[in-house]
Design a protein around this motif. Structure first.
Motif, PDB file in Angstrom:
ATOM      1  N   GLY A   6       1.006  -1.068   0.431  1.00 19.93           N
ATOM      2  CA  GLY A   6       0.172  -0.049   0.209  1.00 19.93           C
ATOM      3  C   GLY A   6       0.531   1.198   0.219  1.00 19.93           C
ATOM      4  O   GLY A   6       2.016   0.943   0.351  1.00 19.93           O
ATOM      5  N   GLY A  22      -3.860   4.213  -0.142  1.00 17.62           N
ATOM      6  CA  GLY A  22      -3.030   2.692  -0.683  1.00 17.62           C
ATOM      7  C   GLY A  22      -2.640   2.213   0.841  1.00 17.62           C
ATOM      8  O   GLY A  22      -2.846   0.810   1.457  1.00 17.62           O
ATOM      9  N   LYS A  61       4.186  -1.507   3.582  1.00 19.45           N
ATOM     10  CA  LYS A  61       3.759   0.208   3.404  1.00 19.45           C
ATOM     11  C   LYS A  61       5.114   1.227   4.401  1.00 19.45           C
ATOM     12  O   LYS A  61       5.524   0.633   5.282  1.00 19.45           O
ATOM     13  CB  LYS A  61       3.004   0.424   5.040  1.00 19.45           C
ATOM     14  N   LEU A  90      -1.231  -0.937  -3.899  1.00 21.03           N
ATOM     15  CA  LEU A  90      -2.401  -0.506  -4.446  1.00 21.03           C
ATOM     16  C   LEU A  90      -1.900   1.165  -3.928  1.00 21.03           C
ATOM     17  O   LEU A  90      -1.579   1.132  -3.036  1.00 21.03           O
ATOM     18  CB  LEU A  90      -3.366  -0.932  -3.190  1.00 21.03           C
ATOM     19  N   TYR A  91      -2.874   1.763  -4.873  1.00 21.25           N
ATOM     20  CA  TYR A  91      -2.519   2.775  -4.452  1.00 21.25           C
ATOM     21  C   TYR A  91      -3.873   3.953  -5.185  1.00 21.25           C
ATOM     22  O   TYR A  91      -4.608   3.427  -6.094  1.00 21.25           O
ATOM     23  CB  TYR A  91      -1.008   4.113  -4.761  1.00 21.25           C
ATOM     24  N   ASP A  92      -3.428   6.043  -5.617  1.00 24.16           N
ATOM     25  CA  ASP A  92      -4.378   6.440  -5.496  1.00 24.16           C
ATOM     26  C   ASP A  92      -4.760   6.394  -6.979  1.00 24.16           C
ATOM     27  O   ASP A  92      -2.936   6.855  -7.281  1.00 24.16           O
ATOM     28  CB  ASP A  92      -4.017   7.444  -4.577  1.00 24.16           C
ATOM     29  N   ARG A 128      -0.691  -3.764 -10.811  1.00 19.37           N
ATOM     30  CA  ARG A 128      -1.836  -2.275 -10.214  1.00 19.37           C
ATOM     31  C   ARG A 128      -2.623  -2.216 -10.031  1.00 19.37           C
ATOM     32  O   ARG A 128      -3.764  -2.620 -10.833  1.00 19.37           O
ATOM     33  CB  ARG A 128      -0.750  -1.463 -10.602  1.00 19.37           C
TER      34      ARG A 128
END
Length: 248
Positions: A6, A22, A61, A90-92, A128
């Protein structure tokens, strides 16, 4: 083994930022699955080990700040002797509407500095999970927007998204990306997202949304032909333009 990463920035100052979605998603997985160990610091990151769907999973993280996220991911990948295909990030994503989720392998960074850093350290061939946060409307406002906290109204879609990511982490581990995205779409919007997974996705059985790949606007258009005049000058002109009326 799978490493689920994340992305975000460390510290309480940033924890509610849009840029930290994330981190939020990985934290939700950690809370939901009791097999995971307490967080500990290594690889310039916070990590936790557990099991999902009979697969060993490392939650990670990075604590290097967003722009250097690749250092932690690269260190973990080398330590566990993994390949980029074993990494899920996982990300914006600014270019997706809030609550929308898209998954892809490889591709460009879309200007995301965390992804740029990971690309530089391990290459591009990792998965992704792009978590939509929407766009502020102009490039000048992007930095303030992503480093701003989610608004109260965002909880209407953010909470269902995070809960569904946690509840369906087994689909992510198994590589069932289409169903994973569909369940998030349904949780966030209340609608089945099967037809939204791509142009080739068929409508789900019993769906009331109409033919796949068609917008609601197209479906709403009347199919009946308009009534045309049968006599008079206008009828004669249309007959000359369109030809004789079809007997069908």
């Amino acid at each position: 083994m799978l490493v689920i990463v994340g992305l975000g920035n460390p510290g309480t100052k940033y924890e509610k930022n849009r840029h930290n979605i994330g981190f939020m998603a990985v934290d939700a997985i950690h809370r939901r699955h009791s097999s995971f160990s307490p967080w500990r610091k290594r690889f310039q990151a916070e990590t936790s080990e557990g099991t999902i769907a009979d697969e060993k999973v490392i939650l990670l993280k990075p604590q290097t700040y967003m722009n250097e996220s690749g250092q932690a991911v690269g260190a973990a990948m080398r330590f566990f002797k993994l390949e980029p295909s074993d990494i899920t990030v996982l990300y914006d994503e600014l270019d997706l509407v809030p609550g929308k989720v898209k998954i892809k392998v490889a591709g460009g960074s879309g200007g995301h500095n965390g992804i740029k850093s990971i690309d530089a350290h391990i290459g591009k061939d990792y998965r992704r999970v792009r978590l939509g946060i929407g766009h502020p409307g102009s490039k000048e406002h992007v930095t303030g927007y992503v480093l701003g906290d989610f608004a109260k109204i965002d909880q209407d879609w953010l909470d269902p998204l995070l809960d569904t990511v946690a509840d369906n982490a087994d689909l992510l581990v198994k590589g069932n990306d289409g169903e994973f995205m569909n369940r998030i779409h349904k949780a966030v919007t209340g609608k089945d997202g099967a037809a939204d997974a791509g142009p080739a996705s068929p409508a789900r059985p019993g769906s009331k949304s109409g033919a796949p790949g068609r917008s609601h606007i197209r479906q709403a258009r009347p199919k009946a032909k308009p009534d045309l005049p049968k006599e008079g000058p206008l009828a004669a002109m249309l007959k000359g333009l369109l030809g004789p009326k079809d007997s069908n």
